[in-house]
Design a protein around this motif. Structure first.
Motif, PDB file in Angstrom:
ATOM      1  N   MET A   1       1.950 -58.955  36.732  1.00  0.00           N
ATOM      2  CA  MET A   1       1.064 -58.022  37.384  1.00  0.00           C
ATOM      3  C   MET A   1       1.450 -56.612  36.950  1.00  0.00           C
ATOM      4  O   MET A   1       2.622 -56.312  36.756  1.00  0.00           O
ATOM      5  N   GLN A   2       0.449 -55.764  36.816  1.00  0.00           N
ATOM      6  CA  GLN A   2       0.656 -54.352  36.517  1.00  0.00           C
ATOM      7  C   GLN A   2       0.144 -53.541  37.699  1.00  0.00           C
ATOM      8  O   GLN A   2      -0.816 -53.939  38.362  1.00  0.00           O
ATOM      9  N   LEU A   3       0.785 -52.408  37.937  1.00  0.00           N
ATOM     10  CA  LEU A   3       0.439 -51.607  39.100  1.00  0.00           C
ATOM     11  C   LEU A   3       0.687 -50.142  38.796  1.00  0.00           C
ATOM     12  O   LEU A   3       1.670 -49.791  38.126  1.00  0.00           O
ATOM     13  N   SER A   4      -0.174 -49.299  39.289  1.00  0.00           N
ATOM     14  CA  SER A   4       0.005 -47.863  39.201  1.00  0.00           C
ATOM     15  C   SER A   4       0.357 -47.361  40.599  1.00  0.00           C
ATOM     16  O   SER A   4      -0.381 -47.603  41.548  1.00  0.00           O
ATOM     17  N   VAL A   5       1.491 -46.661  40.711  1.00  0.00           N
ATOM     18  CA  VAL A   5       1.962 -46.160  42.001  1.00  0.00           C
ATOM     19  C   VAL A   5       1.872 -44.645  41.982  1.00  0.00           C
ATOM     20  O   VAL A   5       2.442 -43.990  41.107  1.00  0.00           O
ATOM     21  N   GLN A   6       1.144 -44.098  42.938  1.00  0.00           N
ATOM     22  CA  GLN A   6       1.002 -42.652  43.036  1.00  0.00           C
ATOM     23  C   GLN A   6       2.053 -42.125  44.007  1.00  0.00           C
ATOM     24  O   GLN A   6       2.252 -42.677  45.086  1.00  0.00           O
ATOM     25  N   LEU A   7       2.736 -41.057  43.609  1.00  0.00           N
ATOM     26  CA  LEU A   7       3.817 -40.480  44.395  1.00  0.00           C
ATOM     27  C   LEU A   7       3.412 -39.115  44.930  1.00  0.00           C
ATOM     28  O   LEU A   7       2.696 -38.360  44.268  1.00  0.00           O
ATOM     29  N   PHE A   8       3.907 -38.802  46.124  1.00  0.00           N
ATOM     30  CA  PHE A   8       3.600 -37.525  46.763  1.00  0.00           C
ATOM     31  C   PHE A   8       4.877 -36.852  47.232  1.00  0.00           C
ATOM     32  O   PHE A   8       5.909 -37.495  47.423  1.00  0.00           O
ATOM     33  N   ALA A   9       4.789 -35.560  47.453  1.00  0.00           N
ATOM     34  CA  ALA A   9       5.831 -34.745  48.076  1.00  0.00           C
ATOM     35  C   ALA A   9       7.178 -34.924  47.384  1.00  0.00           C
ATOM     36  O   ALA A   9       7.277 -34.802  46.164  1.00  0.00           O
ATOM     37  N   SER A  10       8.223 -35.213  48.152  1.00  0.00           N
ATOM     38  CA  SER A  10       9.574 -35.261  47.591  1.00  0.00           C
ATOM     39  C   SER A  10       9.750 -36.398  46.588  1.00  0.00           C
ATOM     40  O   SER A  10      10.546 -36.271  45.647  1.00  0.00           O
ATOM     41  N   LEU A  11       9.023 -37.503  46.750  1.00  0.00           N
ATOM     42  CA  LEU A  11       9.132 -38.588  45.765  1.00  0.00           C
ATOM     43  C   LEU A  11       8.591 -38.142  44.416  1.00  0.00           C
ATOM     44  O   LEU A  11       9.157 -38.470  43.376  1.00  0.00           O
ATOM     45  N   ARG A  12       7.519 -37.385  44.416  1.00  0.00           N
ATOM     46  CA  ARG A  12       6.968 -36.856  43.160  1.00  0.00           C
ATOM     47  C   ARG A  12       7.984 -35.915  42.500  1.00  0.00           C
ATOM     48  O   ARG A  12       8.187 -35.969  41.289  1.00  0.00           O
TER      49      ARG A  12
END
Length: 66
Positions: A1-12
């Motif tokens: 499986m392939q997945l795109s994970v979007q990160l926000f705030a401190s994780l970005r």
């Protein structure tokens, strides 16, 4: 499986990117498993126990399958 994970705030900030492209993920996979894999593959993110998962526009529990 392939997945795109979007990160926000401190994780970005920690990742240095707003998106991670993941491949060769095991199936089935739930949010908790994804967080464990992210911690292993991207240690710069730190612990993710406090992070909530979102699918689409809804927050989901850790036991939600992807």
């Amino acid at each position: 499986m392939q997945l795109s994970v979007q990160l926000f705030a401190s994780l970005r900030e920690r990742a240095g990117s707003s998106r991670l492209e993941l491949s060769e993920l095991p199936e089935p996979l739930d949010i908790a498993g994804l967080k464990r894999l992210l911690e292993l593959r991207h240690p710069e993110l730190g612990g993710l126990a406090h992070v909530r998962g979102v699918l689409g526009t809804s927050y989901v529990d850790d036991n939600t399958r992807l």
